[in-house]
Motif scaffolding. Sequence first.
Motif, PDB file in Angstrom:
ATOM      1  N   PHE A 190       0.836  -1.354  -0.004  1.00 19.68           N
ATOM      2  CA  PHE A 190      -0.100   0.005   0.045  1.00 19.68           C
ATOM      3  C   PHE A 190       0.783   1.146  -0.049  1.00 19.68           C
ATOM      4  CE2 PHE A 190      -2.214   3.195   2.439  1.00 19.68           C
ATOM      5  CZ  PHE A 190      -3.396   3.625   1.557  1.00 19.68           C
ATOM      6  N   LEU A 191       2.009   1.480   0.829  1.00 18.33           N
ATOM      7  CA  LEU A 191       2.700   2.467   0.713  1.00 18.33           C
ATOM      8  C   LEU A 191       3.444   2.665  -0.529  1.00 18.33           C
ATOM      9  CD1 LEU A 191       4.335   4.562   2.424  1.00 18.33           C
ATOM     10  CD2 LEU A 191       6.049   2.641   3.271  1.00 18.33           C
ATOM     11  N   LYS A 192       3.848   1.662  -1.201  1.00 16.41           N
ATOM     12  CA  LYS A 192       4.732   1.767  -2.568  1.00 16.41           C
ATOM     13  C   LYS A 192       3.648   2.408  -3.409  1.00 16.41           C
ATOM     14  CE  LYS A 192       7.826  -1.747  -2.098  1.00 16.41           C
ATOM     15  NZ  LYS A 192       8.335  -3.344  -2.507  1.00 16.41           N
ATOM     16  N   SER A 193       2.563   1.816  -3.352  1.00 18.19           N
ATOM     17  CA  SER A 193       1.315   2.501  -4.376  1.00 18.19           C
ATOM     18  C   SER A 193       0.934   3.754  -4.001  1.00 18.19           C
ATOM     19  CB  SER A 193       0.175   1.508  -4.488  1.00 18.19           C
ATOM     20  OG  SER A 193      -0.341   1.522  -3.280  1.00 18.19           O
ATOM     21  N   ASN A 194       1.064   4.295  -2.848  1.00 19.86           N
ATOM     22  CA  ASN A 194       0.604   5.598  -2.523  1.00 19.86           C
ATOM     23  C   ASN A 194       1.842   6.520  -2.970  1.00 19.86           C
ATOM     24  OD1 ASN A 194      -1.606   6.786  -1.599  1.00 19.86           O
ATOM     25  ND2 ASN A 194      -0.631   6.850   0.570  1.00 19.86           N
ATOM     26  N   VAL A 195       3.042   6.127  -2.614  1.00 14.91           N
ATOM     27  CA  VAL A 195       3.959   6.754  -3.190  1.00 14.91           C
ATOM     28  C   VAL A 195       4.051   6.935  -4.617  1.00 14.91           C
ATOM     29  CG1 VAL A 195       6.722   6.976  -3.436  1.00 14.91           C
ATOM     30  CG2 VAL A 195       5.517   6.267  -1.349  1.00 14.91           C
ATOM     31  N   GLN A 196       3.869   6.374  -5.457  1.00 10.34           N
ATOM     32  CA  GLN A 196       3.895   6.217  -6.931  1.00 10.34           C
ATOM     33  C   GLN A 196       2.755   7.075  -7.212  1.00 10.34           C
ATOM     34  OE1 GLN A 196       3.699   1.932  -7.916  1.00 10.34           O
ATOM     35  NE2 GLN A 196       5.894   1.872  -8.031  1.00 10.34           N
ATOM     36  N   ALA A 197       1.358   6.856  -6.744  1.00 10.13           N
ATOM     37  CA  ALA A 197       0.319   7.607  -7.055  1.00 10.13           C
ATOM     38  C   ALA A 197       0.402   9.137  -6.730  1.00 10.13           C
ATOM     39  CB  ALA A 197      -0.974   6.990  -6.405  1.00 10.13           C
ATOM     40  N   ASN A 198       0.930   9.516  -5.829  1.00 13.62           N
ATOM     41  CA  ASN A 198       1.397  10.825  -5.342  1.00 13.62           C
ATOM     42  C   ASN A 198       2.651  11.828  -5.586  1.00 13.62           C
ATOM     43  OD1 ASN A 198      -1.541  11.246  -3.655  1.00 13.62           O
ATOM     44  ND2 ASN A 198      -0.787   9.247  -3.073  1.00 13.62           N
ATOM     45  N   LEU A 199       3.470  11.148  -6.286  1.00 25.88           N
ATOM     46  CA  LEU A 199       4.733  11.627  -6.699  1.00 25.88           C
ATOM     47  C   LEU A 199       4.913  11.738  -8.164  1.00 25.88           C
ATOM     48  CD1 LEU A 199       7.768  10.429  -4.079  1.00 25.88           C
ATOM     49  CD2 LEU A 199       6.657  12.699  -4.244  1.00 25.88           C
ATOM     50  N   PRO A 200       5.275  12.960  -8.603  1.00 21.21           N
ATOM     51  CA  PRO A 200       5.363  12.800 -10.158  1.00 21.21           C
ATOM     52  C   PRO A 200       6.675  11.815 -10.447  1.00 21.21           C
ATOM     53  CG  PRO A 200       5.501  15.061  -8.992  1.00 21.21           C
ATOM     54  CD  PRO A 200       5.504  14.101  -7.912  1.00 21.21           C
ATOM     55  N   PRO A 201       6.482  11.333 -11.592  1.00 25.56           N
ATOM     56  CA  PRO A 201       7.493  10.299 -11.957  1.00 25.56           C
ATOM     57  C   PRO A 201       9.130  10.816 -11.918  1.00 25.56           C
ATOM     58  CG  PRO A 201       5.775  10.235 -13.564  1.00 25.56           C
ATOM     59  CD  PRO A 201       5.600  11.419 -12.680  1.00 25.56           C
TER      60      PRO A 201
END
Length: 160
Positions: A43-54
């Motif tokens: 969940f943490l990884k998906s949240n980081v990916q969803a909320n930080l620009p690439p």
Amino acid sequence: MGNTDLQGRSVIELGAGTGLLGIVATLLGAHVTLTDRETALEFLKSNVQANLPPDLQTRAAVKELTWGRNLGNFSPGKFDFILGADIIYLEDTFVDLLQTLEHLCSERTVILLSCRIRYERDQNFLEMLKGRFSVHEVYYDPSKDVRIFKAQRSVRKEEF
């Protein structure tokens, strides 16, 4: 607390949960390691990916960290800041959390912990922390009863 410049600083978030603190620190220019127990990492990884620009995602690493265990996976004293939000609540974890903080800290590391003092055990943790670190309350929001504590390694003069 004033303004804290995180540009280029090394930050670790303990018990990251959703990763909000680590994500904000990354957006403010820090290189961040967001940590939590293994069960929370997906969940943490998906949240980081969803909320930080690439283009910023390379500055945010998600790693497993159970306090007091496998600390050798983290370089001692590497971090400028250690962040924790609402991580002081399970008395069984207090000794492991202190061991983890001591491992991660250098003399220059600043620990920022935000919490509510709900129970006597929460105050007990702060007393344990004060036994190993210099601790000061730097912020209090009475409307939400949230406090932020700043801790740094105590500087002890060696006896001659």
